[in-house]
Design an enzyme around this catalytic site. Structure first.
Site, PDB file in Angstrom:
ATOM      1  N   GLY A 149       0.802  -1.225   0.000  1.00  0.00           N
ATOM      2  CA  GLY A 149       0.000   0.000   0.000  1.00  0.00           C
ATOM      3  C   GLY A 149       0.829   1.266   0.000  1.00  0.00           C
ATOM      4  O   GLY A 149       2.034   1.232  -0.256  1.00  0.00           O
ATOM      5  N   HIS A 177       2.271   4.499  -5.121  1.00  0.00           N
ATOM      6  CA  HIS A 177       2.854   5.586  -5.907  1.00  0.00           C
ATOM      7  C   HIS A 177       2.990   5.110  -7.352  1.00  0.00           C
ATOM      8  O   HIS A 177       2.590   3.973  -7.671  1.00  0.00           O
ATOM      9  CB  HIS A 177       4.203   6.014  -5.317  1.00  0.00           C
ATOM     10  CG  HIS A 177       5.135   4.858  -5.051  1.00  0.00           C
ATOM     11  ND1 HIS A 177       5.694   4.118  -6.069  1.00  0.00           N
ATOM     12  CD2 HIS A 177       5.557   4.287  -3.902  1.00  0.00           C
ATOM     13  CE1 HIS A 177       6.450   3.164  -5.545  1.00  0.00           C
ATOM     14  NE2 HIS A 177       6.379   3.234  -4.232  1.00  0.00           N
ATOM     15  N   HIS A 186       4.221   1.508  -8.061  1.00  0.00           N
ATOM     16  CA  HIS A 186       3.196   0.454  -7.963  1.00  0.00           C
ATOM     17  C   HIS A 186       2.251   0.513  -9.166  1.00  0.00           C
ATOM     18  O   HIS A 186       1.884  -0.511  -9.735  1.00  0.00           O
ATOM     19  CB  HIS A 186       2.344   0.644  -6.701  1.00  0.00           C
ATOM     20  CG  HIS A 186       3.101   0.562  -5.412  1.00  0.00           C
ATOM     21  ND1 HIS A 186       3.284   1.646  -4.587  1.00  0.00           N
ATOM     22  CD2 HIS A 186       3.712  -0.478  -4.807  1.00  0.00           C
ATOM     23  CE1 HIS A 186       3.956   1.276  -3.514  1.00  0.00           C
ATOM     24  NE2 HIS A 186       4.239  -0.004  -3.620  1.00  0.00           N
ATOM     25  N   GLY A 219       8.727  -5.226  -8.866  1.00  0.00           N
ATOM     26  CA  GLY A 219       9.625  -4.155  -9.294  1.00  0.00           C
ATOM     27  C   GLY A 219      11.083  -4.571  -9.181  1.00  0.00           C
ATOM     28  O   GLY A 219      11.480  -5.249  -8.225  1.00  0.00           O
ATOM     29  N   LYS A 233      13.222  -2.639  -8.434  1.00  0.00           N
ATOM     30  CA  LYS A 233      13.779  -1.849  -7.314  1.00  0.00           C
ATOM     31  C   LYS A 233      14.170  -2.767  -6.149  1.00  0.00           C
ATOM     32  O   LYS A 233      15.216  -2.595  -5.535  1.00  0.00           O
ATOM     33  CB  LYS A 233      12.767  -0.822  -6.847  1.00  0.00           C
ATOM     34  CG  LYS A 233      13.259  -0.089  -5.648  1.00  0.00           C
ATOM     35  CD  LYS A 233      12.365   1.041  -5.270  1.00  0.00           C
ATOM     36  CE  LYS A 233      12.677   1.443  -3.872  1.00  0.00           C
ATOM     37  NZ  LYS A 233      12.012   0.564  -2.904  1.00  0.00           N
ATOM     38  N   ASP A 234      13.311  -3.760  -5.883  1.00  0.00           N
ATOM     39  CA  ASP A 234      13.613  -4.730  -4.825  1.00  0.00           C
ATOM     40  C   ASP A 234      14.228  -5.949  -5.505  1.00  0.00           C
ATOM     41  O   ASP A 234      13.597  -7.012  -5.573  1.00  0.00           O
ATOM     42  CB  ASP A 234      12.329  -5.080  -4.068  1.00  0.00           C
ATOM     43  CG  ASP A 234      11.724  -3.857  -3.417  1.00  0.00           C
ATOM     44  OD1 ASP A 234      12.126  -3.521  -2.303  1.00  0.00           O
ATOM     45  OD2 ASP A 234      10.870  -3.195  -4.047  1.00  0.00           O
ATOM     46  N   SER A 265       9.421   5.250  -3.630  1.00  0.00           N
ATOM     47  CA  SER A 265       9.238   4.305  -2.536  1.00  0.00           C
ATOM     48  C   SER A 265       8.189   4.871  -1.593  1.00  0.00           C
ATOM     49  O   SER A 265       8.117   6.099  -1.420  1.00  0.00           O
ATOM     50  CB  SER A 265      10.568   4.133  -1.784  1.00  0.00           C
ATOM     51  OG  SER A 265      10.339   3.550  -0.530  1.00  0.00           O
ATOM     52  N   SER A 266       7.397   3.997  -0.984  1.00  0.00           N
ATOM     53  CA  SER A 266       6.415   4.474   0.003  1.00  0.00           C
ATOM     54  C   SER A 266       7.137   5.188   1.138  1.00  0.00           C
ATOM     55  O   SER A 266       6.589   6.083   1.774  1.00  0.00           O
ATOM     56  CB  SER A 266       5.619   3.295   0.561  1.00  0.00           C
ATOM     57  OG  SER A 266       5.050   2.564  -0.497  1.00  0.00           O
ATOM     58  N   ARG A 267       8.378   4.779   1.389  1.00  0.00           N
ATOM     59  CA  ARG A 267       9.138   5.376   2.492  1.00  0.00           C
ATOM     60  C   ARG A 267       9.605   6.805   2.180  1.00  0.00           C
ATOM     61  O   ARG A 267       9.984   7.532   3.100  1.00  0.00           O
ATOM     62  CB  ARG A 267      10.363   4.524   2.807  1.00  0.00           C
ATOM     63  CG  ARG A 267      10.025   3.212   3.480  1.00  0.00           C
ATOM     64  CD  ARG A 267      11.276   2.540   4.012  1.00  0.00           C
ATOM     65  NE  ARG A 267      10.959   1.544   5.005  1.00  0.00           N
ATOM     66  CZ  ARG A 267      10.718   0.262   4.749  1.00  0.00           C
ATOM     67  NH1 ARG A 267      10.776  -0.165   3.512  1.00  0.00           N
ATOM     68  NH2 ARG A 267      10.423  -0.576   5.711  1.00  0.00           N
TER      69      ARG A 267
HETATM   70  P1  AMP Z   1       5.962  -2.558  -1.682  1.00  0.00           P
HETATM   71  O1  AMP Z   1       4.601  -1.965  -1.534  1.00  0.00           O
HETATM   72  O2  AMP Z   1       7.067  -1.634  -1.310  1.00  0.00           O
HETATM   73  O3  AMP Z   1       6.071  -3.915  -1.047  1.00  0.00           O
HETATM   74  O4  AMP Z   1       6.164  -2.791  -3.244  1.00  0.00           O
HETATM   75  C1  AMP Z   1       5.257  -3.556  -3.997  1.00  0.00           C
HETATM   76  C2  AMP Z   1       5.844  -3.809  -5.356  1.00  0.00           C
HETATM   77  O5  AMP Z   1       6.081  -2.565  -6.013  1.00  0.00           O
HETATM   78  C3  AMP Z   1       7.208  -4.532  -5.289  1.00  0.00           C
HETATM   79  O6  AMP Z   1       7.274  -5.492  -6.336  1.00  0.00           O
HETATM   80  C4  AMP Z   1       8.190  -3.412  -5.519  1.00  0.00           C
HETATM   81  O7  AMP Z   1       9.412  -3.826  -6.083  1.00  0.00           O
HETATM   82  C5  AMP Z   1       7.413  -2.537  -6.486  1.00  0.00           C
HETATM   83  N1  AMP Z   1       7.950  -1.176  -6.480  1.00  0.00           N
HETATM   84  C6  AMP Z   1       8.143  -0.378  -5.403  1.00  0.00           C
HETATM   85  N2  AMP Z   1       8.708   0.787  -5.771  1.00  0.00           N
HETATM   86  C7  AMP Z   1       8.885   0.732  -7.110  1.00  0.00           C
HETATM   87  C8  AMP Z   1       9.440   1.623  -8.088  1.00  0.00           C
HETATM   88  N3  AMP Z   1       9.937   2.807  -7.751  1.00  0.00           N
HETATM   89  N4  AMP Z   1       9.465   1.232  -9.378  1.00  0.00           N
HETATM   90  C9  AMP Z   1       8.978   0.004  -9.729  1.00  0.00           C
HETATM   91  N5  AMP Z   1       8.451  -0.885  -8.855  1.00  0.00           N
HETATM   92  C10 AMP Z   1       8.397  -0.527  -7.567  1.00  0.00           C
END
Ligand code: AMP
Length: 281
Positions: free
Chosen positions: A31, A34, A37, A147, A149-150, A185-187
């Site tokens: 959640g 951005h 996502h 993503g 990114k991770d 990033s959500s952060r």
């Molecule tokens: P999270 O909500 O942070 O667990 O991320 C959910 C998914 O979104 C994961 O597969 C992340 O790698 C992807 N994601 C997060 N930030 C980005 C970004 N800046 N660009 C592409 N994918 C992202």
């Protein structure tokens, strides 16, 4: 967009969708959505008939109580963003729904979890794999979108699906960045204005790494990155590694691999950010 909180109603609904022969694309998230996502949702929409997003802040992947407590939560605006993208279904379970019993499965990632994120966030990937496996079992997607990114997470999830013979295609998606280059990033919303500005240096350093690849040695590149980021007192590198893209083994020389990625984790003030750049593949 349908919103479900219960596993049973989600499964019953998806059985009907599958009986119509529709393909299912799945985007798992925590959640506070951005553009990063949303780019995954768009990719899933392009490639599938039916798209599901999950929002679940997974407590067992946090190795730090404060990090879990402070993790941003923006459920109402997330719903609006997903509706705009014409996401078909949002799965938003409670912790009790996902873990009626404590999760106790132990995964063997063959060493992929012993470096970088895995080294500094003990148990993190076991928590990630537990929740993703459970989500895959509930949703049974044809494709799931992650993503780049991770990056380490992507490699580990890919291994898990192979190890358990899960019939799901893992689709890697490019990193979406802010205008100043900072990986979304959500952060990021926990950063002050000045920290956000400084954080753009992470991406700047990775760009320099890419330019210097092959000209400088790996140890010289590591020194260069340390020197650049040391300029700001609020920034502290947790790790910067140059690794093989498949084994995630840290490299000492360029000759050791033909598939190379540089990965970094940096504290900007109290906020921990990660980023990476593929150097050659
Ligand atoms: P999270 O909500 O942070 O667990 O991320 C959910 C998914 O979104 C994961 O597969 C992340 O790698 C992807 N994601 C997060 N930030 C980005 C970004 N800046 N660009 C592409 N994918 C992202």
């Amino acid at each position: 967009m349908i919103i479900f909180e219960k596993i049973k109603e989600t499964q019953e609904h998806l059985e009907k969708i599958k009986s119509k022969g529709l393909s299912i694309g799945f985007v798992p998230t925590m959640g506070s959505l951005h553009e990063g996502h949303l780019s995954l949702i768009r990719e899933a929409k392009r490639e599938n008939n039916y798209v599901i997003c999950s929002i679940f802040v997974n407590p067992i992947q946090f190795n730090n109580k404060n990090d879990l407590k402070n993790y941003p939560r923006e459920f109402e605006s997330d719903i609006e963003l997903l509706k705009n993208e014409k996401c078909d279904l949002l799965f938003h379970p409670s912790v009790e729904e996902m873990y009626p019993e404590p999760a106790d499965e132990k995964f063997d990632f063959g060493g992929l979890d012993e470096v970088m994120e895995g080294m500094y966030r003990k148990g993190h990937f076991n928590g990630v794999a537990s929740v993703v496996k459970k989500l895959f079992e509930i949703i049974k997607p044809d494709r799931a979108y992650f993503g780049l990114k991770d990056y380490q997470q992507l490699v580990i999830i890919h291994k898990m699906t192979k190890d358990f013979n899960m019939p799901v295609e893992i689709v890697p998606c490019t990193i979406i960045r802010e205008e100043n280059g900072l990986a979304m990033s959500s952060r990021n919303q926990l950063l002050s204005k000045s920290e956000k500005k400084q954080a753009s240096l992470i991406c700047e350093s990775l760009k320099m790494v890419k330019i210097q690849t092959g000209y400088l040695s790996i140890s010289e590149i590591k020194e260069m990155v340390k020197r650049q980021l040391r300029r700001h007192r609020s920034m502290k590198i947790e790790y910067f590694e140059i690794v093989d893209m498949y084994t995630l083994k840290p490299l000492m020389t360029w000759a050791e691999s033909n598939h190379v990625i540089a990965c970094i984790a940096v504290y900007v003030g109290k906020v921990r950010l990660i980023d990476n750049v593929i150097l050659f593949s």
